[in-house]
Design an enzyme around this catalytic site. Structure first.
Site, PDB file in Angstrom:
ATOM      1  N   GLU A  76      31.058  33.706  37.614  1.00  0.00           N
ATOM      2  CA  GLU A  76      29.900  34.234  36.879  1.00  0.00           C
ATOM      3  C   GLU A  76      28.675  33.325  36.937  1.00  0.00           C
ATOM      4  OE1 GLU A  76      31.528  34.917  32.970  1.00  0.00           O
ATOM      5  OE2 GLU A  76      32.188  36.933  33.502  1.00  0.00           O
TER       6      GLU A  76
ATOM      7  N   TRP B 162      38.896  42.305  32.611  1.00  0.00           N
ATOM      8  CA  TRP B 162      39.799  42.424  33.768  1.00  0.00           C
ATOM      9  C   TRP B 162      41.036  41.549  33.585  1.00  0.00           C
ATOM     10  CZ3 TRP B 162      39.471  38.957  38.583  1.00  0.00           C
ATOM     11  CH2 TRP B 162      38.973  37.696  38.252  1.00  0.00           C
ATOM     12  N   ASP B 163      40.981  40.649  32.629  1.00  0.00           N
ATOM     13  CA  ASP B 163      42.128  39.795  32.315  1.00  0.00           C
ATOM     14  C   ASP B 163      43.403  40.640  32.183  1.00  0.00           C
ATOM     15  OD1 ASP B 163      39.624  38.733  31.559  1.00  0.00           O
ATOM     16  OD2 ASP B 163      40.506  37.311  30.175  1.00  0.00           O
TER      17      ASP B 163
ATOM     18  N   LYS C 138      32.289  28.709  38.873  1.00  0.00           N
ATOM     19  CA  LYS C 138      32.932  28.653  37.558  1.00  0.00           C
ATOM     20  C   LYS C 138      34.451  28.746  37.677  1.00  0.00           C
ATOM     21  CE  LYS C 138      33.039  30.998  33.076  1.00  0.00           C
ATOM     22  NZ  LYS C 138      32.594  32.140  32.288  1.00  0.00           N
ATOM     23  N   GLN C 139      34.922  29.657  38.539  1.00  0.00           N
ATOM     24  CA  GLN C 139      36.362  29.939  38.578  1.00  0.00           C
ATOM     25  C   GLN C 139      36.743  30.474  39.946  1.00  0.00           C
ATOM     26  OE1 GLN C 139      35.108  33.056  35.630  1.00  0.00           O
ATOM     27  NE2 GLN C 139      37.065  33.952  36.219  1.00  0.00           N
TER      28      GLN C 139
HETATM   29  C1  BGC Z   1      35.405  34.653  32.535  1.00  0.00           C
HETATM   30  C2  BGC Z   1      35.804  36.071  32.860  1.00  0.00           C
HETATM   31  C3  BGC Z   1      36.817  36.519  31.846  1.00  0.00           C
HETATM   32  C4  BGC Z   1      36.287  36.367  30.440  1.00  0.00           C
HETATM   33  C5  BGC Z   1      37.308  36.706  29.393  1.00  0.00           C
HETATM   34  C6  BGC Z   1      34.877  34.578  31.123  1.00  0.00           C
HETATM   35  O1  BGC Z   1      34.574  33.264  30.784  1.00  0.00           O
HETATM   36  O2  BGC Z   1      34.428  34.187  33.439  1.00  0.00           O
HETATM   37  O3  BGC Z   1      36.350  36.137  34.160  1.00  0.00           O
HETATM   38  O4  BGC Z   1      37.144  37.849  32.088  1.00  0.00           O
HETATM   39  O5  BGC Z   1      35.880  35.034  30.227  1.00  0.00           O
HETATM   40  O6  BGC Z   1      38.440  35.922  29.497  1.00  0.00           O
END
Ligand code: BGC
Length: 715
Positions: free
Chosen positions: A462, A320-321, A570-571
Site C-alpha cells: 500500500e 482480503w485477509d 510495506k508487505q
Molecule cells: C494491510 C492490508 C490488510 C489490512 C488489514 C493493512 O495494513 O496493508 O493488506 O488487509 O491492513 O489487515
C-alpha cells in the site's frame, strides 16, 4: 514449559492496551477484551459484537460494543480494590488457550481477588465469570456488580435510549443510533455466602450491591452470567437474554460444556509441534486460539474482521485477509467455516455490484473494508497526517481492485480442494462471473500493441498508490477471468443457467480474447517488476528510509511518505504472487524474487512475514522461513504489530497472521497440498522442528498428518 497457557506477572499500566488483546476471550459471536473485572471505558474494556455496525454522525462506521454484564468492583472498608487505583502486592494474568479461559489473581493488602472468565464456546450468547475473594483481615466489603454501559468506543457512542430493569435479572436494552438495532444484555449472579443485596439503575448501567462482613481467612465466591442478544438474532432480544439467564446452569456445568466445545475445535485443528524449545508450539497454539475465538461458528454467512473481535479498530471491517489468510486453515480443517466466510461474500454481492456501478464499472467490485451487507467501510481519507493533523487522501477504497480477484481465488480454491461444487451453485459462480465482468470493464486495451492493462491500481504493497500493471493485481484479475471461462466451459446446468440469467455470452467472448492479453508473462528465472517503473525508483536501503522518518507514527505511503518514491515496500507483493500461484514459477524464480524483495520489505503489515516464510519453504530454505514463522506466530503474544496510526488506535489481535502461522506450519513446513480431496505432502522442516502432527479434513474425513525428519505418514 506449558505450551497451552500464557502468564504475565506484575502490573504495568502501559500493558493495559496490549493485554486487552493478548488475554481476549471470544466465541465468534462476541469477544471480551482481556481487562480486569472492575475496569471500564478508560482501560478499553469491551464486549465486541460480530457483524453489528453503527455510525455516529459523520464519524467512521464501526462495530458496536455490547454493555458489559461481567462488571464487578470490590470495595473493602470503603477503599476501592481496583487495579490501577490501588497498588497490588502481587498480580498475575493468565490465558489458557486449550480451554479458552482467562484468569486474574490480584493480591491487595486486605484481599486476594481471583477471577476466571470465558465466552462460552457452547452457547454463543453467554459470558461467564467466577470471582473468588479471600480476605486477609476482617472487613466490611461491598461488591458492585452488574451491567456497565459506560463503554469503550472509538467513534461512538453507538447505543442510545437505554432502559433498565432490576428484576428478575438485571437487564439493559438500548438501540443503535443509525439503524435502530436493539441490543440487550442481562445478568444473573449467584453468591455462595449470605449478603445484603440491593439493586439499582444508575447513569452508567444497572447494578447489584452486595454488602457483607468478611472474615479474615475466609473465601467468598460469586458467579456471574451475562447474556447478550441483538435485533440481528431475531425479535425480542431483551426477553431472550433474560430467558437464557434463567436457563444457565451452575458455573461448573457451563464451564464443562464450554471446555468440551473447545476440545472439539482442537480435535479438528490442533497442530502438535515438537521442537523449538516449546516457545514455537506455544505461539502456534496462541495463534490458533485467537483464530478460533473469533471464528463465526454460530453463523451461516459471516466473515472475520481484520482485528477480530478485539475492538473497533479497522472499523471492524473484513479485508482480503479473510480469503487469503484465514480461508486456508478453515478449508483444510473445518470446511463448513470456510463456507461461512465465503457465503458472506456471496450474500454481499449486491454491495459489490453497487460499488462497481458507483465508479462507473460493470460487475462486482468488492469493498476494500467490508461491513454488513457489503457496505464499504473504507473512507477516502483513511490516514491523518501526523505533522499537519490533516486528513490525507488515500486510494485504498478506489484502487485496491485485487480484492474481487482474491475472493474469486478463494471460491475457486474451495472447489479445487474439496471437489465440492455446492458453493458454486449457491452463488459462488455468480460472484466469479461478476468479478470477471468487473475486470473486463476496468481493463484498458492499449492502442499501440496487443496488450491489455490494469492502470491506476494499488497492489498489496500500500505504500505505492496509483501504479500501473501491478503484477499481483494483473495475475489475480487474469486468474479470475480464467475461472469464469472454466466455469462456462464445464458446461454444467447451473453455469448455463447463470450465463443466461446474467446475459453473459458477450462477456464470455470478450473474456476469451482479453484474458491472455492481461495475464502477465513470467519468464523463467526473471526478476518480476512489482509494477511499471518500480525498478527506476530510488533503491534506498530500509535503514536509509527509516532514518528519514521524523515521527515514529508517520505514514510511509501516499504522495509524501518516505517509502513512496523508493523501492521500499510495506508487505509481500511479488512474493505473495509467487506464494499464491506456485505452479507459475520455478523454485529458482521464487528464490530470485524473494532475495530481491525481502531486504526491500518493511513488513509494516502483519500479513507480510507469512508469505516470505511460505515461499522460503518452496525453495527449500526452512532456515530462512523460521524467523518469519516465529514473527508471524508470536505476534499476539509479543504484542507486536503497529498500535497507533497518528492518534488512531489500530492495534488488536491479528487474525491474518494467526491464519498465516497455520499456513506456514501445514502448507510450508509440512508441504501439505490437497486437490479434489487427495492429500500430498512435501515436507521442509526447519532444524528446530522434530515432529509436526495435525488433522486435515479431506472429503469429509479427518486424517492425521505426521511429519518427522524421517518422512511422513497419514492415518
Ligand atoms: C494491510 C492490508 C490488510 C489490512 C488489514 C493493512 O495494513 O496493508 O493488506 O488487509 O491492513 O489487515
Amino acid at each position: 514449559m506449558d505450551i497451552w497457557t500464557f502468564t504475565q506477572d506484575g502490573y504495568r499500566e502501559e500493558d493495559i492496551v496490549t493485554n486487552g488483546n493478548r488475554f481476549l476471550v471470544g466465541n465468534g459471536y462476541m469477544g471480551f477484551r482481556g481487562t480486569m473485572d472492575e475496569w471500564g471505558r478508560r482501560q478499553m474494556a469491551a464486549v465486541c459484537l460480530a457483524g453489528v455496525y453503527d455510525q455516529n454522525g459523520d464519524r467512521w462506521r464501526e462495530p458496536v460494543n455490547a454493555p458489559n454484564g461481567l462488571f464487578a468492583r470490590l470495595t473493602v472498608n470503603g477503599a476501592d480494590m481496583a487495579l490501577g487505583a490501588e497498588k497490588p502486592l502481587e498480580h498475575r494474568q493468565t490465558i489458557d488457550f486449550r480451554r479458552g479461559v482467562h484468569k486474574r489473581d490480584t493480591l491487595f493488602e486486605p484481599v486476594r481477588i481471583q477471577s476466571e472468565r470465558f465466552a462460552s464456546m457452547a452457547e454463543p450468547h453467554l459470558l461467564r465469570s467466577r470471582l473468588t475473594l479471600t480476605f486477609r483481615q476482617d472487613a466490611e466489603a461491598e461488591l458492585l456488580c452488574g451491567i456497565d454501559t459506560d463503554l469503550w468506543d472509538i467513534n461512538g457512542p453507538h447505543l442510545f435510549d437505554y432502559t433498565y430493569k432490576t428484576s428478575p435479572f438485571l437487564l439493559t436494552e438500548a438501540r443503535t443510533g443509525e439503524l435502530n438495532i436493539p441490543v440487550a444484555a442481562a445478568q444473573n449472579a449467584s453468591a455462595d455466602f449470605p449478603c445484603e443485596e440491593t439493586r439499582e439503575a444508575a447513569e452508567t448501567g444497572v447494578f447489584r450491591r452486595l454488602r457483607f462482613n468478611a472474615a479474615a481467612g475466609q473465601t467468598y465466591t460469586i458467579t456471574l452470567a451475562a447474556c447478550v442478544f441483538t435485533g440481528l438474532d431475531g425479535p425480542n432480544p431483551g426477553e431472550r437474554a433474560q430467558a437464557l439467564c434463567g436457563q444457565t446452569r451452575g458455573f461448573a456445568e457451563d464451564l464443562t460444556a464450554h471446555e468440551a466445545a473447545w476440545e472439539a475445535v482442537w480435535s479438528a485443528s490442533a497442530v502438535e509441534l515438537h521442537g523449538g524449545g516449546g516457545e514455537a508450539a506455544r505461539s502456534l497454539n496462541a495463534s490458533l486460539y485467537h483464530l478460533h475465538s473469533i471464528a463465526p461458528r454460530h453463523a451461516q454467512s459471516l466473515s472475520v474482521p481484520a482485528r477480530g473481535l478485539s475492538g473497533q479498530t479497522y472499523k471492524g471491517a473484513v479485508f482480503w485477509d479473510s480469503e487469503i489468510f484465514l480461508f486456508p486453515v478453515f478449508v483444510h480443517t473445518e470446511p463448513e467455516l470456510a463456507k461461512t466466510l465465503l457465503r458472506y461474500r456471496i450474500d454481499t454481492l449486491p454491495g459489490a455490484l453497487r460499488k462497481a456501478a458507483e465508479y462507473g464499472y460493470r460487475g462486482a467490485f468488492y469493498p476494500w473494508e467490508s461491513q454488513e451487507g457489503g457496505a464499504e467501510g473504507c473512507t477516502d481519507y483513511n490516514v491523518t497526517d501526523v505533522f499537519t493533523h490533516r486528513p490525507v487522501r488515500t486510494y485504498f477504497r478506489d484502487k485496491q481492485i485485487h480484492i474481487s480477484g482474491d475472493i474469486a481465488y478463494a471460491l475457486w480454491k474451495y472447489y479445487e480442494i474439496t471437489g465440492d461444487d455446492s458453493l458454486m451453485r449457491e452463488g459462488g459462480a455468480e460472484v466469479i462471473l461478476q468479478c470477471a465482468r468487473f475486470y473486463l470493464s476496468r481493463a484498458h486495451r492499449r492502442a499501440d500493441c496487443d496488450k491489455t492493462e490494469l492502470l491506476d491500481v494499488i497492489g498489496p504493497d500500500e505504500y505505492h498508490e496509483r501504479v500501473n500493471n501491478n503484477a499481483f493485481t494483473n495475475q489475480m484479475a487474469a486468474h479470475c477471468m480464467s475461472c469464469a471461462i472454466a466455469l462456462a466451459d464445464a458446461d454444467t446446468d447451473f453455469a448455463r443457467a447463470l450465463i443466461q440469467k446474467l446475459d453473459y455470452d458477450a462477456d464470455l467472448a470478450l473474456l476469451r480474447e482479453i484474458e491472455p492479453k492481461l495475464r502477465p508473462v513470467f519468464a523463467e528465472g526473471a526478476l518480476i517488476e512489482q509494477f511499471d517503473g518500480y525498478f527506476s525508483l530510488e533503491d534506498a536501503s530500509l535503514a536509509a528510509v527509516r532514518s528519514r522518518v521524523l515521527d515514529e507514527r508517520e505514514y510511509w505511503g501516499t504522495n509524501h511518505g518516505v517509502a513512496a518514491h523508493t523501492q521500499i515496500i510495506k508487505q509481500a507483493d511479488v512474493v505473495a504472487l509467487t506464494a499464491l500461484f506456485p505452479s507459475l514459477f520455478s523454485d529458482q524464480t521464487v528464490e530470485r524474487n524473494w532475495r530481491y524483495y525481502e531486504p526491500r520489505t518493511e513488513h509494516g503489515s502483519s500479513l507480510s512475514a507469512c508469505m516470505y516464510a511460505l515461499t522460503a519453504c518452496r525453495f527449500r530454505r526452512p532456515d530462512l522461513a523460521w524467523e518469519h514463522f516465529v514473527k508471524t506466530a508470536s505476534i499476539d503474544l509479543s504484542g507486536g504489530g503497529k498500535h497507533w496510526a497518528g492518534e488512531i488506535y489500530i492495534g488488536g489481535t491479528h487474525p491474518a497472521a494467526n491464519g498465516g502461522a497455520w499456513m506456514i506450519a501445514a502448507l510450508g513446513f509440512a508441504g501439505l497440498s490437497v486437490r479434489n480431496g487427495e492429500i500430498t505432502l512435501n515436507p521442509c522442516l526447519p532444524e528446530q522442528i522434530e515432529t509436526l502432527r495435525f488433522p486435515v479434513c479431506a472429503r469429509g474425513k479427518r486424517v492425521t498428518v505426521t511429519v518427522t525428519r524421517q518422512g511422513w505418514t497419514l492415518e
